[in-house]
Design a protein around this motif. Structure first.
Motif, mmCIF file in Angstrom:
data_model
loop_
_atom_site.group_PDB
_atom_site.id
_atom_site.type_symbol
_atom_site.label_atom_id
_atom_site.label_comp_id
_atom_site.label_asym_id
_atom_site.label_seq_id
_atom_site.Cartn_x
_atom_site.Cartn_y
_atom_site.Cartn_z
ATOM 1 N N HIS A 74 0.838 -1.192 0.000
ATOM 2 C CA HIS A 74 0.000 0.000 0.000
ATOM 3 C C HIS A 74 0.878 1.248 0.000
ATOM 4 C CE1 HIS A 74 0.541 0.690 4.278
ATOM 5 N NE2 HIS A 74 0.224 -0.560 4.514
ATOM 6 N N TYR B 292 1.782 3.766 1.849
ATOM 7 C CA TYR B 292 2.780 4.054 2.862
ATOM 8 C C TYR B 292 3.950 3.082 2.763
ATOM 9 C CZ TYR B 292 5.017 4.330 7.344
ATOM 10 O OH TYR B 292 5.960 4.453 8.330
ATOM 11 N N ASN C 69 6.230 4.081 0.000
ATOM 12 C CA ASN C 69 7.025 5.213 0.437
ATOM 13 C C ASN C 69 8.177 4.743 1.329
ATOM 14 O OD1 ASN C 69 7.103 7.427 2.958
ATOM 15 N ND2 ASN C 69 7.243 8.284 0.890
ATOM 16 N N ARG C 70 7.875 3.847 2.255
ATOM 17 C CA ARG C 70 8.864 3.298 3.180
ATOM 18 C C ARG C 70 9.968 2.584 2.424
ATOM 19 N NH1 ARG C 70 8.774 1.839 8.845
ATOM 20 N NH2 ARG C 70 11.029 1.728 9.168
ATOM 21 N N TYR D 245 0.697 9.515 -4.428
ATOM 22 C CA TYR D 245 -0.670 9.009 -4.640
ATOM 23 C C TYR D 245 -1.250 9.350 -6.004
ATOM 24 C CZ TYR D 245 -0.519 7.201 -0.013
ATOM 25 O OH TYR D 245 -0.158 6.459 1.070
ATOM 26 N N HIS E 239 -2.359 6.511 -8.708
ATOM 27 C CA HIS E 239 -3.671 6.494 -9.352
ATOM 28 C C HIS E 239 -3.535 6.565 -10.868
ATOM 29 C CE1 HIS E 239 -6.723 7.063 -5.970
ATOM 30 N NE2 HIS E 239 -5.548 6.864 -5.366
ATOM 31 N N GLU F 221 -2.767 -2.594 -10.456
ATOM 32 C CA GLU F 221 -4.136 -2.864 -10.037
ATOM 33 C C GLU F 221 -4.240 -2.534 -8.572
ATOM 34 O OE1 GLU F 221 -5.877 -6.712 -12.438
ATOM 35 O OE2 GLU F 221 -4.507 -6.950 -10.752
ATOM 36 N N ALA F 222 -5.424 -2.095 -8.165
ATOM 37 C CA ALA F 222 -5.588 -1.793 -6.739
ATOM 38 C C ALA F 222 -6.689 -2.626 -6.147
ATOM 39 C CB ALA F 222 -5.898 -0.306 -6.561
ATOM 40 N N TRP G 216 -8.639 -3.315 -2.164
ATOM 41 C CA TRP G 216 -8.655 -2.997 -0.734
ATOM 42 C C TRP G 216 -8.429 -4.269 0.071
ATOM 43 C CZ3 TRP G 216 -8.693 1.650 1.630
ATOM 44 C CH2 TRP G 216 -8.929 2.770 0.813
ATOM 45 N N THR H 130 -4.304 -4.459 6.645
ATOM 46 C CA THR H 130 -2.913 -4.533 7.099
ATOM 47 C C THR H 130 -2.832 -5.558 8.239
ATOM 48 O OG1 THR H 130 -3.215 -2.884 8.811
ATOM 49 C CG2 THR H 130 -2.640 -2.082 6.593
ATOM 50 N N ARG I 217 -6.073 -2.788 9.613
ATOM 51 C CA ARG I 217 -6.531 -1.503 9.117
ATOM 52 C C ARG I 217 -6.826 -1.670 7.640
ATOM 53 N NH1 ARG I 217 -4.789 3.122 11.517
ATOM 54 N NH2 ARG I 217 -6.185 4.123 10.079
ATOM 55 N N ARG I 218 -7.863 -1.000 7.150
ATOM 56 C CA ARG I 218 -8.193 -1.097 5.743
ATOM 57 C C ARG I 218 -7.201 -0.287 4.940
ATOM 58 N NH1 ARG I 218 -12.717 -1.228 1.968
ATOM 59 N NH2 ARG I 218 -12.723 1.033 1.708
ATOM 60 N N ALA I 219 -6.573 -0.939 3.941
ATOM 61 C CA ALA I 219 -5.583 -0.237 3.126
ATOM 62 C C ALA I 219 -5.753 -0.627 1.673
ATOM 63 C CB ALA I 219 -4.181 -0.571 3.594
ATOM 64 N N LYS I 220 -5.389 0.279 0.790
ATOM 65 C CA LYS I 220 -5.514 0.015 -0.651
ATOM 66 C C LYS I 220 -4.191 -0.527 -1.151
ATOM 67 C CE LYS I 220 -7.454 2.284 -4.695
ATOM 68 N NZ LYS I 220 -7.815 3.560 -5.324
ATOM 69 N N TYR J 103 -1.610 -1.973 -3.897
ATOM 70 C CA TYR J 103 -1.343 -1.864 -5.347
ATOM 71 C C TYR J 103 -0.494 -3.036 -5.774
ATOM 72 C CZ TYR J 103 -3.067 2.903 -5.056
ATOM 73 O OH TYR J 103 -3.849 4.005 -4.866
#
Lengths: 110, 893
Positions: free
Chosen positions: A25, A27, A30-31, A49, A53, A62-63, A65, A68, A72-75, A77
């Motif tokens: 996802h 974050y 990014n990490r 982001y 998109h 593809e994304a 949901w 984690t 936690r709900r995360a999108k 990719y």
């Protein structure tokens, strides 16, 4: 440490490469980039982001949901096959370009 | 994600997009803040730092929203295309699986749409198209009338009406006649419009070349000027641009062409039949003839703001004035104005509109039938729909598919309908009576094509809605389990459908009976003996110019020479001439006196008969039967005893005991004082048409015709030539023969007697074809309707049949059950239809010929035919019912 600015047009390659290691996802991506570059790249984190998109709109990722490990709900990719091809193409192009640039810079006067 | 799930993934809704993006960003910020907190910052600090690192939240968020919205829109579009392609695929496959049904549905639609297209073309071309006048709304025809009817305008009245400038902005008058044009190739007689200087301007008709008459040219003895029609200019004058000012020999004198009319230029009186090719000045006499002959048509343009009531009121005053001052006018003389559109087209409006209603009804019935067929189909496809519903297609989707199928059917039906319509229009035009105005200009115009396309789409929606709604309601688990049948809603619909089929059966019987009556009438008419031979006869009209053939002798000698000349043409067996061609021209009747009869009593009428002049050879050429005595010969000339022939009808009427031969008669008018001896009695000829009884006629030998003021009667005769072979092949040689005698004598109306007879039958033929068409359509619809209802019934009762079969009923019994049900419905429908047939027959009685409206042959054949049709339509589904596999139906499909 000093950071270098992100070159125009290379964010896509970064994201594709990151995702080539598996679904993540936003974050997490990014990490990964921060870890891999040792925080040497100055990237505005929010810019990821729109880029993600856009990659989704082009069909390279593809994304979906999901959850984690903290529930936690995360999108998430994930690279599509087309995305994988695109990643390979862009990486090759970049390496070639970097090589050519390197030759130019290191060349002595003729 | 597997391909199946991707297939059924639906596009997310707009509100979700924004919420999702917010959630994504929020998660990022929280996790980043958590990471920073773990590095030792305070929660508030970490939060702020996370936001700083993120950058402008609003901007990035906005970009994401835009990107996602665009993606959703193009996804939706792609989905829609995909769905459409899918629907088309399903629809085409479904049609292929049932070719018979698809073909039947398309055929029925083609019938309905085609008929409507053809009739609408006629309605448009004849009625709806505006007349070729400027501002026709302000134009009126001025007509005279009295209690017995309407008549035309005289020169005197014309002068009076022209004074009414308060009512009329302009008023034009005209009449139609014939003039001879010679000098440019063949001498020919052309229909001519004699118009005053205002006639063309009042209609707004402007020449495309040159000009119209000036008032100075429109006087007796004025400059001989003419205008030519567009058609004449194109075909005889080579469409030359320099034609204005060229001379034209008209009736032996030289006239100057001053203008060419536009292609669509016509005045009332010219809208039917042959069109005027020449326009000549009316040249009204400044001192009108006191005998006040009524021969002019008048059209006026009303002043702006003038109402019909005001105009008619004022004309009432004028009429009163004229009755006082003009002696020949009757006391109940009146003047009326009629809007020009109504005057020209009004009498055809009811018939044409009725036809439009009839085909409209036909289309509605066709739609209802196709809807019924589709419904019957939908029921049997319930399982197919249930499976698709289980796979995720919503009821909306299924309904959309049914509508797509309907649109395809409608589209194909429309295309086929265009073909049918084109053919039907050609056929209709070929048989339309010559009296229909502007029928020569009717064609499949773009308007009509638009109409046809709209009609097919509309019908598609109409008949598509029913099965779509049914599918919507019926889809779902319940249909898989086979429930939902026998519900009250279903029963209602079924009753409606049965009612519809019942109505169709009754209607079909009525129409077929009407058609049967008309067919019998046609057969009766066609086999009526006209009294002469029609085949292998060529006929044409000759007009001897008065200037060169002034005396009776000169005219008689010409026709005698012509008969000899024609006899010498190879292929001619006989030739003769007559003043009134049977089936084409009417002869006037004259009174006569019979020698030796007592004077007339009070109230008794003189004997009378139609006066016909014949040349020797005429009766032989027409093979009219000689009953008694002899036929005229060249010896019957002015020097010999005056003789006369009569027909059987005259002999029967005035010499019922016999003895007509040898009797002497004299015309009762003051013109003739000569007693003539009856030397021959000939067979009756149906001169006024096959359906009218022969009239009383007497025949004068051409050379012995009494001299009388109307000179032309002997100069213009119709010649009949009996050909050994094809009469039309003689046209050239016959023209040559006439030209050898006198090159300036024009031939007109050259045709075969077959063609003449044909024209008299055109109205009958039209009746026959129209009613036949509707009757046939009715039968087709009945077949389709019955099939649909029975098929539905069979599928509904499949379980019941299964039970019966399982319990030991034999298949023949099931067959009888289904057939019996159908036949029962048919018998009731037929009975109602017979009632309708009697009513229709009563209405038609006045136009039938030789047939009673309650004709037993028709009334017994028609119900039989309809019953056969119904049975045939039932057989298919009935056999299917009999072949029901009880195992399958009992298991519940």
């Amino acid at each position: 440490m000093t950071q270098v600015d992100l070159l125009q047009g290379t964010l896509d390659l970064l994201l594709l490469k990151a995702l080539s290691w598996g679904p993540m996802h936003g974050y997490e991506i990014n990490r990964w980039i921060r870890d891999t570059t040792g925080e040497a790249l100055a990237i505005e984190e929010g810019a990821l982001y729109p880029a993600l998109h856009r990659l989704e709109a082009r069909g390279w990722v593809e994304a979906e949901w999901g959850l984690t490990d903290r529930n936690r709900r995360a999108k998430y990719y994930r690279l599509t096959r087309a995305g994988r091809d695109q990643c390979r193409r862009e990486a090759t192009a970049w390496t070639r370009y970097a090589g050519v640039m390197a030759r130019v810079i290191e060349a002595g006067r003729a | 994600m597997g391909p199946l799930r991707r297939l059924f993934r639906l596009a997310p809704r707009p509100e979700t997009i924004v919420a999702d993006i917010d959630e994504e960003i929020t998660l990022h910020l929280e996790l980043r803040a958590a990471e920073l907190e773990a590095q030792g910052r305070s929660p508030a600090d970490a939060r702020a730092e996370a936001e700083r690192l993120f950058g402008e939240v609003r901007t990035h968020r906005g970009s994401c929203v835009t990107i996602d919205q665009e993606r959703i829109t193009s996804m939706r579009r792609a989905d829609a295309f995909d769905a459409l392609r899918q629907d088309l695929g399903f629809a085409l496959r479904a049609s292929r699986r049932r070719p018979l049904f698809t073909a039947a549905a398309i055929a029925i639609l083609a019938l309905g749409i085609g008929a409507n297209t053809a009739v609408f073309s006629i309605v448009h071309g004849v009625l709806l198209r505006p007349l070729p006048f400027e501002e026709p709304g302000r134009l009126v025809m001025v007509r005279n009338g009295d209690s017995r009817g309407e008549f035309q305008v005289s020169e005197l009245e014309r002068m009076r009406y022209r004074q009414e400038t308060g009512l009329f902005e302009r008023i034009g008058t005209w009449y139609f006649g014939t003039l001879t044009i010679s000098g440019t190739g063949d001498t020919e007689r052309v229909r001519t419009l004699f118009a005053d200087a205002d006639a063309l301007p009042v209609a707004g008709i402007r020449p495309v070349l040159g000009r119209t008459f000036t008032p100075e040219e429109d006087v007796p003895g004025g400059e001989p000027v003419v205008l030519v029609s567009h058609n004449y200019w194109r075909t005889r004058l080579g469409a030359r641009q320099d034609v204005v000012g060229q001379p034209l020999t008209v009736d032996g004198a030289t006239a100057t062409i001053i203008g060419v009319l536009p292609p669509d230029a016509r005045l009332p009186g010219d809208f039917t039949g042959a069109r005027a090719e020449l326009v000549a000045p009316l040249s009204p006499d400044p001192v009108p003839d006191p005998r006040n002959f009524h021969f002019l048509s008048a059209m006026a343009r009303l002043r702006p703001g003038a109402t019909l009531e005001a105009v008619n009121a004022r004309l009432g005053v004028v009429a009163r004035e004229l009755v006082e001052t003009v002696p020949p006018l009757p006391d109940d003389f009146r003047i009326t104005v009629v809007p020009v559109t109504q005057a020209v087209l009004g009498q055809y409006r009811p018939a044409v509109l009725m036809l439009l209603w009839a085909v409209g009804l036909l289309l509605l019935l066709a739609c209802a039938n196709v809807a019924g067929l589709l419904l019957a189909q939908a029921e049997s496809r319930r399982r197919e729909f249930a499976v698709r519903a289980a796979l995720g297609a919503g009821p909306g989707r299924l309904a959309r598919q049914m509508v797509t199928e309907s649109l395809i059917l409608g589209g194909l039906g429309g295309l086929a309908g265009l073909l049918v319509g084109y053919g039907a229009l050609r056929g209709l035009l070929a048989v339309s009576p010559p009296g229909l105005p502007r029928v020569d200009q009717v064609s499949l115009e773009p308007v009509v094509l638009v109409f046809a396309v709209s009609a097919s789409l509309l019908t598609a929606l109409l008949f598509g809605l029913a099965p779509a709604a049914a599918v919507r309601r019926g889809s779902g688990v319940s249909s898989l389990r086979g429930e939902g049948r026998g519900s009250t809603v279903g029963r209602e619909r079924h009753l409606v459908r049965r009612g519809l089929v019942f109505a169709e059966i009754a209607l079909a019987v009525t129409l077929a009976a009407g058609a049967g009556l008309v067919v019998r009438t046609w057969l009766n008419v066609v086999k009526t003996d006209p009294g002469f031979e029609v085949e292998r006869r060529l006929t044409f009209q000759l007009s001897l110019p008065a200037a060169r053939y002034e005396t009776r002798e000169a005219r008689w000698q010409f026709y005698q020479a012509l008969t000899i000349e024609l006899g010498g043409v190879p292929g001619v067996r006989a030739a003769g001439a007559v003043s009134a061609l049977p089936l084409a021209q009417e002869a006037g009747d004259w009174g006569f006196l019979i020698e030796g009869r007592p004077p007339l009593r009070e109230g008794e009428r003189n004997p009378f008969a139609d006066r016909i002049v014949v040349t020797p050879g005429y009766f032989e050429a027409m093979r009219v039967r000689l009953v008694e005595g002899r036929l005229p010969t060249p010896a019957d000339d002015a020097t010999r005893e005056p003789v006369i022939l009569i027909n059987e009808a005259t002999a029967r009427r005035y010499w019922p005991e016999g003895g007509a031969l040898g009797a002497r008669i004299r015309l009762s008018s003051n013109v003739d004082t000569v007693w003539r001896r009856v030397v021959g009695i000939v067979g009756d000829v149906r001169s006024r048409g096959l359906e009218e009884a022969a009239r009383q006629e007497f025949y004068f030998p051409h050379a012995q015709y009494p001299t009388n003021p109307s000179q032309n009667a002997m100069g213009t005769l119709s010649v009949v030539v009996h050909a050994a072979g094809d009469p039309e092949a003689l046209t050239g040689p016959v023209r040559e023969a006439v030209r050898r005698l006198d090159a300036d004598v024009p031939l007109s109306q050259v045709r075969t007697m077959d063609a003449v007879l044909d024209t008299t039958l055109s109205v009958r033929r039209l009746q026959l074809l129209l009613l036949g068409f509707f009757a046939l359509s009715g039968l087709v619809l009945v077949a389709a309707g019955v099939y649909g209802v029975v098929a539905f019934l069979v599928s509904e009762r499949a379980r019941e049949f299964g039970v019966r079969l399982a319990l030991g009923a034999d298949r023949g019994g099931i067959l009888r059950l289904v057939l019996g049900d159908s036949v029962r419905l048919a018998v009731i429908g037929v009975t109602a239809g017979l009632g309708g047939a009697l009513v229709l027959g009563r209405l038609l009685q006045s136009v039938l010929f030789g047939v009673r409206f309650a004709d037993p042959v028709v009334l017994s054949v028609v119900p039989l035919v309809v019953l056969v049709v119904v049975t045939a339509a039932t057989v298919g589904p009935a056999l299917r019912a009999a072949r029901t596999d009880p195992g399958m139906t009992l298991k519940g499909e």
